[in-house]
Design an enzyme around this catalytic site. Structure first.
Site, PDB file in Angstrom:
ATOM      1  CG  ASP A 132      24.426  10.973  -9.462  1.00 54.85           C
ATOM      2  OD1 ASP A 132      24.463  10.953  -8.514  1.00 54.85           O
ATOM      3  OD2 ASP A 132      23.507  11.491 -10.241  1.00 54.85           O
ATOM      4  CG  ASP A 236      21.928  10.507  -4.907  1.00 52.77           C
ATOM      5  OD1 ASP A 236      21.281  11.104  -5.590  1.00 52.77           O
ATOM      6  OD2 ASP A 236      21.427   9.284  -4.449  1.00 52.77           O
ATOM      7  CD  GLU A 298      19.675  14.926  -4.174  1.00 51.11           C
ATOM      8  OE1 GLU A 298      18.647  15.022  -4.938  1.00 51.11           O
ATOM      9  OE2 GLU A 298      20.099  13.964  -3.868  1.00 51.11           O
ATOM     10  CG  HIS A 359      16.868  13.249 -12.099  1.00 53.83           C
ATOM     11  ND1 HIS A 359      18.154  14.087 -11.671  1.00 53.83           N
ATOM     12  CD2 HIS A 359      16.930  12.414 -11.389  1.00 53.83           C
ATOM     13  CE1 HIS A 359      18.574  13.541 -10.649  1.00 53.83           C
ATOM     14  NE2 HIS A 359      17.715  12.489 -10.198  1.00 53.83           N
ATOM     15  CG  ASP A 360      15.147  13.603  -8.334  1.00 50.98           C
ATOM     16  OD1 ASP A 360      14.836  12.737  -8.848  1.00 50.98           O
ATOM     17  OD2 ASP A 360      16.166  14.030  -7.664  1.00 50.98           O
TER      18      ASP A 360
HETATM   19  C1  GLC Z   1      18.453  11.808  -5.519  1.00 54.32           C
HETATM   20  C2  GLC Z   1      18.256  11.560  -6.879  1.00 54.32           C
HETATM   21  C3  GLC Z   1      17.004  10.719  -6.874  1.00 54.32           C
HETATM   22  C4  GLC Z   1      16.953   9.330  -6.350  1.00 54.32           C
HETATM   23  C5  GLC Z   1      17.075   9.653  -5.009  1.00 54.32           C
HETATM   24  C6  GLC Z   1      17.822   8.316  -4.335  1.00 54.32           C
HETATM   25  O1  GLC Z   1      17.550  12.410  -4.614  1.00 54.32           O
HETATM   26  O2  GLC Z   1      18.284  12.907  -7.427  1.00 54.32           O
HETATM   27  O3  GLC Z   1      16.719  10.602  -8.293  1.00 54.32           O
HETATM   28  O4  GLC Z   1      15.959   8.755  -6.546  1.00 54.32           O
HETATM   29  O5  GLC Z   1      18.533  10.578  -4.742  1.00 54.32           O
HETATM   30  O6  GLC Z   1      19.190   8.025  -4.881  1.00 54.32           O
END
Ligand code: GLC
Length: 583
Positions: A132, A236, A298, A359-360
């Site tokens: 990541d 991310d 993402e 995971h979100d």
């Molecule tokens: C992304 C991650 C999430 C995190 C956010 C801030 O959305 O998937 O888990 O809290 O970024 O880094």
């Protein structure tokens, strides 16, 4: 579970790089053994949330050695790559997404030696490791931010986004921007009497990407991990990297936000055009390393067309922006799925990366399940993910039908987002509960006290049991992945949606450009309803120039063995039949 080892093991070639980099330089590295396409094009990527995957030392938190100990499982499942959410030193205010040092390993997850060993053991099993890369922000404990906050004339001041309050105020922030959970995105610093910007938690100050020093430092981070043999990065929150240069107030929007409050536009906080220059430059960094490294984004967009802008006009940005517009539709509606799947095929040169779980977000088990046929619906979702023309992302536990188990009391909440937003925002603990390996103590996750409770259903939903159970969700994932790898039409064939008006079924054909008698087109038929259906497909299939009336069965959820006539495809509630057309 049947074990398919379709990839020949390759001899490692010595290079001057680390063990992982050796892996990337091996001959025959291209593709999945079936085609000349780069490996990531039709890849199955498995997301690991390290805290919750496997604990090796009994502290109740998963770790790197735990992941290494489960590589055989991942190999038997057939995944091409694993993506690890952040394992870097962190105060864990956002469980690793608040990074205090980008080039070390957090001791609670292990050591750099453990990491190198993971990459090398994964490589032996033909599994690549993706890290990541959090570009948008750091932890407030990162030395860069500590320096930046130390005084207004510190050389690192301009590495973050600092502004005076409105009209010099110490209480009214520079503008009305809100953060991810719709609270002010500005935090006042009493020492230097300015506000800093944070799109995420207060402990996650945003980096200032308008400062070239930031880009240089973060690209060095990328090079560091590329040299250690990682196969690429999951980027991310890329759409929040830049903010409007004029810091204009967010205009109101009609309606309410996800918390029922008056909505406000985030147009000045997200998707600023400058981010594409950074993506292009970063792609040059990854492309200059050997061995087909990949960028996964993402990007959270509402449509495939919007998602597609992330490939770059010249296909020189992110290779695999995540297409969540399909997986997060959140309604079990065949017409809506068909529309999204059709859109995704218009990409032609590119393949979408479909994501249903991460995971979100609450797990697809709950978002799509009807409470009665959840396992069968999970198999339909798996079929869309793995038998459509796409790269596929599986989130740990999805393959065994894990469900979302959110906390019910504030005192049980661990996710800082839930703590800050309770009760409107319950946080993400529900989708982060430990992996369910077996029916034993703590589901085989830890010998200690798990950091989040193990869901009560672990005695029925676990890897050990489902590997043995014919018809389990896990065996469906396994068999689909094996088929997708072995069958040229499913591996890289084009996709045409059939039965355009059906409400109760989702049907499509895959056929490779080189379709022959030996490589026949494949029909994938999913019942999207709780009633049995019989489909007549012959006319539509013939209209595509495909001869033949009979399909040999490749995979079916009803346990039957035989084939089916194209005009008599009988599916039980939420049943799936995958067959090749014989002529
Ligand atoms: C992304 C991650 C999430 C995190 C956010 C801030 O959305 O998937 O888990 O809290 O970024 O880094």
């Amino acid at each position: 579970m049947r074990f398919h080892h379709l990839l020949a093991s390759c001899v490692l070639v010595a290079t001057s790089f680390s063990a992982g980099a050796q892996m990337l330089a091996r001959p025959g590295w291209k593709g999945n053994g079936l085609s000349e396409q780069p490996w990531w094009k039709n890849a199955v990527i498995y997301e690991i949330y390290p805290r919750s995957f496997q604990d090796s030392d009994g502290d109740g938190v998963g770790d790197i050695k735990g992941i290494t100990s489960r590589l055989d499982y991942l190999q038997s499942l057939g995944v091409d790559a694993i993506w690890l959410t952040p394992i870097f030193p962190s105060p864990q205010k956002d469980f690793g997404y608040d990074i205090a040092d980008f080039t070390s390993i957090d001791p609670q997850f292990g050591t750099m030696e453990d990491f190198d060993e993971l990459v090398s053991q994964a490589s032996r099993r033909n599994i690549r490791v993706i890290m990541d890369l959090v570009l948008n922000h750091t932890s407030d404990k990162h030395p860069w931010f500590v320096e930046s906050a130390s005084s207004k004339d510190n050389p690192k001041r301009n590495w973050y986004v600092w502004r005076d309050g409105k009209d010099g105020s110490t209480t009214v922030p520079p503008n009305n921007w809100l953060n991810r959970i719709q609270q002010s995105a500005w935090q006042f610093d009493p020492k230097t009497k300015q506000f800093y910007y944070h799109y995420f938690a207060v402990e996650q100050p945003d980096l200032n990407w308008r400062n070239p020093d930031v880009e240089k430092a973060m690209f060095d981070v990328a090079r560091f991990w590329l040299n250690r043999g990682v196969a690429g990065f999951r980027l991310d929150a890329v759409n929040t990297m830049f903010e409007d240069a004029q810091f204009r107030d967010a205009p109101p929007l009609p309606g309410t936000n996800e918390y029922g409050e008056p909505a406000r536009s985030q147009e000045y906080q997200r998707n600023q055009p400058e981010v594409h220059d950074v993506m292009k430059a970063l792609r040059k960094v990854t492309d200059s390393a050997n061995g087909q490294r990949v960028l996964i984004g993402e990007v959270y967009t509402g449509s495939t067309a919007e998602m597609a802008t992330w490939f770059g006009a010249k296909h020189d940005e992110i290779q695999l922006p995540m297409d969540t517009s399909l997986g997060f539709l959140n309604k079990r509606n065949a017409a809506a799925f068909r529309k999204k799947m059709t859109e995704a095929q218009q990409l032609k040169l590119d393949t979408p990366l479909f994501v249903f779980d991460n995971h979100d977000r609450p797990r697809s088990w709950d978002r799509y399940g009807d409470g009665e046929h959840n396992a069968e619906i999970a198999k339909v979702i798996a079929t869309i993910l793995l038998a459509s023309r796409s790269s596929a992302l599986i989130y740990q536990g999805q393959e065994i039908g894990m469900k979302t188990t959110p906390p019910t009391r504030k005192e049980d909440v661990r996710d800082p987002r839930g703590l800050a937003g309770w009760p409107k925002e319950k946080g993400r603990d529900g989708e982060r509960t430990p992996m369910q390996w077996n029916p034993g103590e703590n589901a085989g996750f830890t010998t200690g006290k798990p950091w989040l409770p193990i869901p009560a259903d672990y005695t029925q939903h676990n890897v050990e049991l489902e590997q043995k159970a014919k018809g389990s969700v896990l065996n469906w994932f396994h068999d689909l992945i094996a088929l997708r790898r072995a069958n040229p039409s499913l591996h890289e064939g084009e996709q045409v949606m059939l039965d355009q008006d059906a409400q109760n079924a989702l049907v499509w054909v895959r056929r490779s450009a080189k379709a022959t008698k030996e490589k026949p087109p494949v029909v994938v038929a999913c019942n999207f309803s709780a009633q049995p259906v019989t489909l007549q497909l012959k006319k539509q299939v013939t209209a595509l120039g495909i001869r033949g009336s009979f399909m040999r069965s490749l995979l079916r959820t009803d346990g039957g063995m035989g084939g089916m006539n194209l005009d008599e495809v009988k599916l039980p509630p939420f049943g799936v039949f995958i067959g090749e057309v014989r002529y």
